[in-house]
Design a protein around this motif. Structure first.
Motif, PDB file in Angstrom:
ATOM      1  N   UNK A   1       0.804  -1.220   0.000  1.00 27.52           N
ATOM      2  CA  UNK A   1       0.000   0.000   0.000  1.00 27.52           C
ATOM      3  C   UNK A   1       0.838   1.272   0.000  1.00 27.52           C
ATOM      4  N   UNK A   2       2.144   1.140   0.039  1.00 26.91           N
ATOM      5  CA  UNK A   2       3.000   2.334   0.062  1.00 26.91           C
ATOM      6  C   UNK A   2       2.909   3.071  -1.271  1.00 26.91           C
ATOM      7  N   UNK A   3       2.981   4.385  -1.170  1.00 28.89           N
ATOM      8  CA  UNK A   3       2.935   5.212  -2.364  1.00 28.89           C
ATOM      9  C   UNK A   3       1.550   5.382  -2.947  1.00 28.89           C
ATOM     10  N   UNK A   4       0.539   4.959  -2.205  1.00 29.16           N
ATOM     11  CA  UNK A   4      -0.842   5.017  -2.702  1.00 29.16           C
ATOM     12  C   UNK A   4      -1.704   5.998  -1.912  1.00 29.16           C
ATOM     13  N   UNK A   5      -1.091   6.736  -0.991  1.00 30.59           N
ATOM     14  CA  UNK A   5      -1.820   7.773  -0.276  1.00 30.59           C
ATOM     15  C   UNK A   5      -2.334   7.406   1.096  1.00 30.59           C
ATOM     16  N   UNK A   6      -2.213   6.150   1.508  1.00 25.41           N
ATOM     17  CA  UNK A   6      -2.748   5.735   2.815  1.00 25.41           C
ATOM     18  C   UNK A   6      -2.013   6.425   3.960  1.00 25.41           C
ATOM     19  N   UNK A   7      -0.700   6.473   3.892  1.00 22.40           N
ATOM     20  CA  UNK A   7       0.085   7.132   4.937  1.00 22.40           C
ATOM     21  C   UNK A   7      -0.172   8.624   4.973  1.00 22.40           C
ATOM     22  N   UNK A   8      -0.263   9.226   3.796  1.00 14.73           N
ATOM     23  CA  UNK A   8      -0.539  10.658   3.703  1.00 14.73           C
ATOM     24  C   UNK A   8      -1.888  10.983   4.334  1.00 14.73           C
ATOM     25  N   UNK A   9      -2.893  10.162   4.040  1.00 13.24           N
ATOM     26  CA  UNK A   9      -4.237  10.394   4.586  1.00 13.24           C
ATOM     27  C   UNK A   9      -4.252  10.249   6.103  1.00 13.24           C
ATOM     28  N   UNK A  10      -3.598   9.221   6.621  1.00 14.68           N
ATOM     29  CA  UNK A  10      -3.567   9.016   8.077  1.00 14.68           C
ATOM     30  C   UNK A  10      -2.830  10.160   8.762  1.00 14.68           C
ATOM     31  N   UNK A  11      -1.730  10.594   8.166  1.00  3.63           N
ATOM     32  CA  UNK A  11      -0.968  11.698   8.734  1.00  3.63           C
ATOM     33  C   UNK A  11      -1.770  12.999   8.665  1.00  3.63           C
ATOM     34  N   UNK A  12      -2.527  13.189   7.598  1.00  4.35           N
ATOM     35  CA  UNK A  12      -3.380  14.378   7.477  1.00  4.35           C
ATOM     36  C   UNK A  12      -4.432  14.404   8.587  1.00  4.35           C
ATOM     37  N   UNK A  13      -5.021  13.245   8.891  1.00  6.40           N
ATOM     38  CA  UNK A  13      -5.993  13.180   9.988  1.00  6.40           C
ATOM     39  C   UNK A  13      -5.339  13.600  11.303  1.00  6.40           C
ATOM     40  N   UNK A  14      -4.117  13.110  11.545  1.00  8.67           N
ATOM     41  CA  UNK A  14      -3.427  13.435  12.796  1.00  8.67           C
ATOM     42  C   UNK A  14      -3.046  14.907  12.841  1.00  8.67           C
ATOM     43  N   UNK A  15      -2.548  15.461  11.744  1.00 13.78           N
ATOM     44  CA  UNK A  15      -2.155  16.873  11.759  1.00 13.78           C
ATOM     45  C   UNK A  15      -3.377  17.774  11.915  1.00 13.78           C
ATOM     46  N   UNK A  16      -4.513  17.380  11.355  1.00 11.04           N
ATOM     47  CA  UNK A  16      -5.750  18.140  11.545  1.00 11.04           C
ATOM     48  C   UNK A  16      -6.140  18.146  13.017  1.00 11.04           C
ATOM     49  N   UNK A  17      -6.044  16.972  13.650  1.00 12.03           N
ATOM     50  CA  UNK A  17      -6.336  16.865  15.091  1.00 12.03           C
ATOM     51  C   UNK A  17      -5.388  17.748  15.901  1.00 12.03           C
ATOM     52  N   UNK A  18      -4.101  17.682  15.587  1.00 11.35           N
ATOM     53  CA  UNK A  18      -3.096  18.468  16.323  1.00 11.35           C
ATOM     54  C   UNK A  18      -3.330  19.966  16.131  1.00 11.35           C
ATOM     55  N   UNK A  19      -3.621  20.379  14.904  1.00 12.58           N
ATOM     56  CA  UNK A  19      -3.865  21.799  14.636  1.00 12.58           C
ATOM     57  C   UNK A  19      -5.074  22.300  15.423  1.00 12.58           C
ATOM     58  N   UNK A  20      -6.138  21.506  15.455  1.00  9.76           N
ATOM     59  CA  UNK A  20      -7.353  21.901  16.182  1.00  9.76           C
ATOM     60  C   UNK A  20      -7.078  22.061  17.671  1.00  9.76           C
ATOM     61  N   UNK A  21      -6.157  21.269  18.188  1.00  5.15           N
ATOM     62  CA  UNK A  21      -5.812  21.322  19.619  1.00  5.15           C
ATOM     63  C   UNK A  21      -4.606  22.225  19.881  1.00  5.15           C
ATOM     64  N   UNK A  22      -4.071  22.838  18.840  1.00  2.00           N
ATOM     65  CA  UNK A  22      -2.877  23.708  18.943  1.00  2.00           C
ATOM     66  C   UNK A  22      -1.707  22.972  19.574  1.00  2.00           C
ATOM     67  N   UNK A  23      -1.465  21.751  19.058  1.00  2.42           N
ATOM     68  CA  UNK A  23      -0.383  20.924  19.590  1.00  2.42           C
ATOM     69  C   UNK A  23       0.608  20.578  18.487  1.00  2.42           C
ATOM     70  N   UNK A  24       1.862  20.489  18.877  1.00  2.17           N
ATOM     71  CA  UNK A  24       2.907  20.041  17.966  1.00  2.17           C
ATOM     72  C   UNK A  24       2.879  18.518  17.897  1.00  2.17           C
ATOM     73  N   UNK A  25       3.572  17.972  16.898  1.00  2.00           N
ATOM     74  CA  UNK A  25       3.735  16.522  16.774  1.00  2.00           C
ATOM     75  C   UNK A  25       5.224  16.251  16.628  1.00  2.00           C
ATOM     76  N   UNK A  26       5.713  15.244  17.357  1.00  2.00           N
ATOM     77  CA  UNK A  26       7.114  14.850  17.268  1.00  2.00           C
ATOM     78  C   UNK A  26       7.215  13.389  16.850  1.00  2.00           C
ATOM     79  N   UNK A  27       8.402  13.002  16.373  1.00  6.06           N
ATOM     80  CA  UNK A  27       8.654  11.606  16.027  1.00  6.06           C
ATOM     81  C   UNK A  27      10.138  11.414  15.809  1.00  6.06           C
ATOM     82  N   UNK A  28      10.539  10.155  15.746  1.00  4.66           N
ATOM     83  CA  UNK A  28      11.891   9.781  15.345  1.00  4.66           C
ATOM     84  C   UNK A  28      11.769   8.838  14.169  1.00  4.66           C
ATOM     85  N   UNK A  29      12.697   8.977  13.211  1.00 10.94           N
ATOM     86  CA  UNK A  29      12.693   8.128  12.030  1.00 10.94           C
ATOM     87  C   UNK A  29      14.132   7.772  11.702  1.00 10.94           C
ATOM     88  N   UNK A  30      14.327   6.564  11.215  1.00 10.29           N
ATOM     89  CA  UNK A  30      15.646   6.117  10.799  1.00 10.29           C
ATOM     90  C   UNK A  30      16.154   7.080   9.732  1.00 10.29           C
TER      91      UNK A  30
END
Length: 161
Positions: A99-128
Motif C-alpha cells: 500500500x505504500x505510495x498510494x496515499x494511505x500514509x498521507x491520509x492518516x498523517x493528514x488526519x493526525x495533523x488536523x487533530x493536532x492543529x485543532x488542539x494547537x499541539x505540535x507533533x514529534x517523532x523519530x525516524x531512521x
C-alpha cells in the motif's frame, strides 16, 4: 489507491493483534532476512522482537493509542500515537509494502495533523535517517528535523493556525 478508493482510520481493537504483528513482521522481518536464517528461525526471532517491542512501547508510552489505516476496508497500516505530553508523539507508523505510495500514509498523517492543529499541539517523532520515503512523507506534512541521534532523525511539526 484509485480515484474511487476510500481511506479511513479506526481505533485498533483486540482483534487487530494479528494484523499489528504482521505489520511489524513485514517491516522488521525484511531487515532480519539478510541474516540468512531459515523461515522458522526468522519467524521465531521476529516474534521475540515483536513481544519485546510491544513491552517496551507499553512501558515508555503507556497512554499510546493504535489506529488501523484502511483502504476500501482492507488493512493497509497502523499509526501509534502518544497524546499524553504537550506535543503528540508518533511512536510507530507503518504502511504495508503493498500500500505504500498510494496515499494511505498521507491520509492518516493528514488526519493526525488536523487533530493536532485543532488542539494547537505540535507533533514529534523519530525516524531512521536512511528511510528517505518516510522522511519525504513527513516533510510534505510540515515536519522539520530538529535533532539527530544514533542513526535517527528527530522531527517536529508545529501546529498551523
Amino acid at each position: 489507491m484509485t480515484p474511487t478508493s476510500t481511506t479511513r482510520t479506526r481505533t485498533a481493537e483486540a482483534g487487530d493483534a494479528a494484523l499489528l504483528r504482521a505489520l511489524f513482521a513485514e517491516t522488521r522481518g525484511a531487515e532480519l532476512a539478510a541474516a540468512g536464517l531459515d523461515r522458522a528461525a526468522l519467524d521465531q526471532l521476529v516474534e521475540i522482537q515483536h513481544r519485546s517491542h510491544t513491552a517496551q512501547v507499553a512501558a515508555s508510552h503507556p497512554g499510546a493509542t493504535a489506529t488501523v489505516i484502511e483502504i476500501d476496508g482492507e488493512a493497509a497500516g497502523m499509526l501509534l500515537v502518544d497524546r499524553s505530553s504537550e506535543a503528540m508523539h508518533i511512536v510507530d507508523f507503518t504502511v504495508a509494502a503493498a500500500h505504500r505510495g498510494r496515499g494511505a500514509g498521507t491520509a492518516a498523517l493528514a488526519d493526525l495533523t488536523t487533530e493536532a492543529d485543532a488542539a494547537h499541539r505540535a507533533i514529534t517523532l523519530e525516524v531512521w535517517a536512511l528511510n528517505s520515503g518516510a522522511i519525504g512523507l513527513y516533510e510534505r506534512a510540515g515536519f522539520a528535523v530538529i535533532g539527530e541521534r544514533s542513526g535517527s532523525l528527530e522531527l517536529r511539526r508545529e501546529p498551523n493556525g
